[in-house]
Design a protein around this motif. Structure first.
Motif, short mmCIF file in Angstrom:
data_model
loop_
_atom_site.label_atom_id
_atom_site.label_comp_id
_atom_site.label_asym_id
_atom_site.label_seq_id
_atom_site.Cartn_x
_atom_site.Cartn_y
_atom_site.Cartn_z
N LEU A 25 0.68 -1.28 0.01
CA LEU A 25 -0.13 0.00 0.10
C LEU A 25 0.84 1.41 -0.12
O LEU A 25 0.76 2.29 -0.92
N ARG A 26 1.85 1.23 0.86
CA ARG A 26 2.79 2.53 0.88
C ARG A 26 3.51 2.80 -0.51
O ARG A 26 3.45 3.70 -0.85
N GLU A 27 3.85 1.52 -0.86
CA GLU A 27 4.83 1.57 -2.11
C GLU A 27 3.77 2.04 -3.36
O GLU A 27 4.32 3.25 -4.50
N ILE A 28 2.79 1.67 -3.37
CA ILE A 28 1.72 1.90 -4.39
C ILE A 28 1.56 3.44 -4.45
O ILE A 28 1.64 4.11 -5.43
N PHE A 29 1.14 3.90 -3.41
CA PHE A 29 0.72 5.32 -3.32
C PHE A 29 2.01 6.39 -3.29
O PHE A 29 1.66 7.42 -3.62
N THR A 30 2.90 5.82 -2.72
CA THR A 30 4.09 6.79 -2.92
C THR A 30 4.45 6.76 -4.44
O THR A 30 4.87 8.12 -4.72
N SER A 31 4.51 5.82 -5.24
CA SER A 31 5.06 5.84 -6.58
C SER A 31 3.59 6.64 -7.14
O SER A 31 4.27 7.52 -8.34
N VAL A 32 2.64 6.51 -7.09
CA VAL A 32 1.56 7.13 -7.72
C VAL A 32 1.72 8.76 -7.27
O VAL A 32 1.40 9.63 -8.00
N HIS B 71 -1.91 7.78 -14.48
CA HIS B 71 -1.75 8.24 -13.20
C HIS B 71 -1.43 7.06 -12.15
O HIS B 71 -0.89 7.18 -11.17
N LEU B 72 -2.18 5.96 -12.62
CA LEU B 72 -2.27 4.87 -11.73
C LEU B 72 -1.52 3.43 -12.22
O LEU B 72 -0.53 2.97 -11.80
N ILE B 73 -2.25 2.80 -13.09
CA ILE B 73 -2.00 1.50 -13.58
C ILE B 73 -0.42 1.30 -14.09
O ILE B 73 0.27 0.62 -13.64
N ASP B 74 -0.16 2.36 -14.81
CA ASP B 74 1.05 2.13 -15.62
C ASP B 74 2.41 2.45 -14.70
O ASP B 74 3.48 2.40 -14.93
N ARG B 75 2.05 3.01 -13.31
CA ARG B 75 3.03 3.44 -12.48
C ARG B 75 3.43 1.90 -11.75
O ARG B 75 4.17 2.20 -10.68
N LEU B 76 2.50 0.89 -11.79
CA LEU B 76 2.71 -0.10 -10.93
C LEU B 76 2.88 -1.40 -11.75
O LEU B 76 2.51 -1.54 -12.93
N ASP B 77 3.77 -2.41 -11.04
CA ASP B 77 3.93 -3.76 -11.86
C ASP B 77 2.64 -4.76 -11.39
O ASP B 77 1.72 -4.21 -10.73
N ALA B 78 2.94 -5.62 -12.26
CA ALA B 78 1.74 -6.71 -11.88
C ALA B 78 1.41 -7.16 -10.51
O ALA B 78 0.15 -7.21 -10.41
N ALA B 79 2.29 -7.27 -9.71
CA ALA B 79 2.27 -7.49 -8.39
C ALA B 79 1.52 -6.56 -7.74
O ALA B 79 0.50 -6.78 -6.79
N GLN B 80 1.73 -5.36 -8.15
CA GLN B 80 1.20 -4.06 -7.16
C GLN B 80 -0.35 -4.20 -7.56
O GLN B 80 -1.19 -3.79 -6.78
N ILE B 81 -0.33 -4.19 -8.87
CA ILE B 81 -1.96 -4.21 -9.13
C ILE B 81 -2.92 -5.34 -8.77
O ILE B 81 -3.92 -4.99 -8.13
N ALA C 256 -2.04 -6.57 -5.54
CA ALA C 256 -2.04 -6.40 -4.40
C ALA C 256 -3.08 -5.21 -4.08
O ALA C 256 -3.88 -5.20 -3.22
N LEU C 257 -3.25 -4.24 -4.93
CA LEU C 257 -4.18 -3.13 -5.00
C LEU C 257 -5.38 -3.75 -4.97
O LEU C 257 -6.40 -3.40 -4.14
N ARG C 258 -5.99 -4.69 -5.95
CA ARG C 258 -7.31 -5.15 -6.01
C ARG C 258 -7.44 -6.02 -4.43
O ARG C 258 -8.60 -5.77 -4.12
N GLU C 259 -6.50 -6.84 -3.93
CA GLU C 259 -6.79 -7.45 -2.97
C GLU C 259 -6.87 -6.65 -1.76
O GLU C 259 -7.83 -6.64 -0.90
N ILE C 260 -6.12 -5.50 -1.63
CA ILE C 260 -6.20 -4.68 -0.51
C ILE C 260 -7.69 -4.22 -0.29
O ILE C 260 -8.16 -4.13 0.66
N PHE C 261 -8.13 -3.55 -1.30
CA PHE C 261 -9.48 -2.65 -1.43
C PHE C 261 -10.54 -3.88 -1.45
O PHE C 261 -11.76 -3.34 -0.93
N THR C 262 -10.38 -4.91 -2.03
CA THR C 262 -11.41 -5.86 -1.90
C THR C 262 -11.62 -6.09 -0.30
O THR C 262 -12.76 -6.35 0.10
N SER C 263 -10.49 -6.52 0.33
CA SER C 263 -10.57 -6.75 1.54
C SER C 263 -11.17 -5.83 2.52
O SER C 263 -12.17 -5.90 3.34
#
Lengths: 153, 153
Positions: free
Chosen positions: A135-142, B122-132, B134-141
């Motif tokens: 979470l921290r890495e994602i939003f820091t990067s964004v 702004h978002l997707i292309d700044r993340l790698d596949a693992a982070q994407i 993780a993002l889905r799992e985090i907010f789903t949870s």
DNA sequence: GCGCAACCGTTGCCCGCGCAACCGATATCG
DNA sequence: CGATATCGGTTGCGCGGGCAACGGTTGCGC
């Protein structure tokens, strides 16, 4: 369409969008018993961490991501409730210093426990250590990307 | 203080809070040239995915996380600009069906490219596949947790 | 020093949205 | 069947916040 989102990307994006607002609303609701808005609370936090518990209006607005007028109005409320005082700067007669009163500090400390517990309950405690790191890495990067686009534009 | 946040948790939380609003503002700004609000766009998307491109007001409000009055006002704007029509339901004379017009569908399709590109940039292309992932799992949870607290309360 | 630009904060205006109140329509239960 | 509760949508009101405009202040170039 130049380049669509694949299923993984769309899933992540939708999950984020749909939950985001609800999360903030939940935090806001948990703070309501303390007679504080999430925005008000942020003001108190920033002031409490500042030198002499005071900040220039424009600096405060920048940290809060608020427009000048927005900050003026938000401070109006906090001044009326006695949490913050306005005092003109002696060094520069243009600037107003927003200073946290003792009562404001007490109010923040009073609310802090519940607020932190709320953040834990709704967010932190639902994630494992790896997810918190992600979470921290994602939003820091964004955030880095947004800062860059802003300075470029 | 019952249980504070450690450095990792605090870092994640602060990064999220500070970037969140800026991200939404950036997406909103990128959509502005199309004369659409992010909220308006969401309305069009939901209607375009619905049967016969129409939804009951209350269903639509639920999906958008909007209050009844909020949806009424948002629709007012979309009706005035010709993207949406109000038509009373024949089956239940209480309900109003918000229906997407051809013009509304065209406007959405016209904006979709830019909007998706904006989300990517702004978002997707700044993340790698693992982070994407993780993002889905985090907010789903987190979303599951919010839903639970809502149904409990 | 003077004039002009940039800065700082406030105010008027507008928009978006939530809440409470309301009305018509429907469902439920005696 | 009639009374009452519930539902679905709109409206008045208030609040928070952005934008543009303004007055007062400071800094900079000449």
């Amino acid at each position: 369409m130049a380049q669509w989102l694949n299923d993984d990307e769309m899933g992540a994006w939708r999950a984020f969008v749909e939950v985001n607002a609800h999360l903030m609303a939940a935090l806001e609701a948990d703070l309501a018993p303390h007679r504080l808005t999430l925005g008000d609370y942020e003001v108190l936090v920033h002031l409490s961490e500042a030198d002499e518990r005071q900040l220039r209006m424009c600096d405060l607005a920048l940290r809060l991501g608020l427009s000048p007028s927005g900050l003026t109005r938000r401070l109006d409320g906090l001044v009326k409730s006695g949490h913050v005082e306005r005092r003109p700067s002696t060094a520069d007669r243009r600037v107003m210093l927003a200073t946290l009163t003792d009562q404001g500090l007490a109010a923040m400390r009073d609310a802090a426990d519940d607020h932190v517990a709320s953040v834990r309950r709704h967010l932190i405690d639902r994630l494992d250590a790896a997810q918190i790191d992600a979470l921290r890495e994602i939003f820091t990067s964004v955030g880095d990307g947004l800062g860059r686009t802003l300075t470029i534009a």
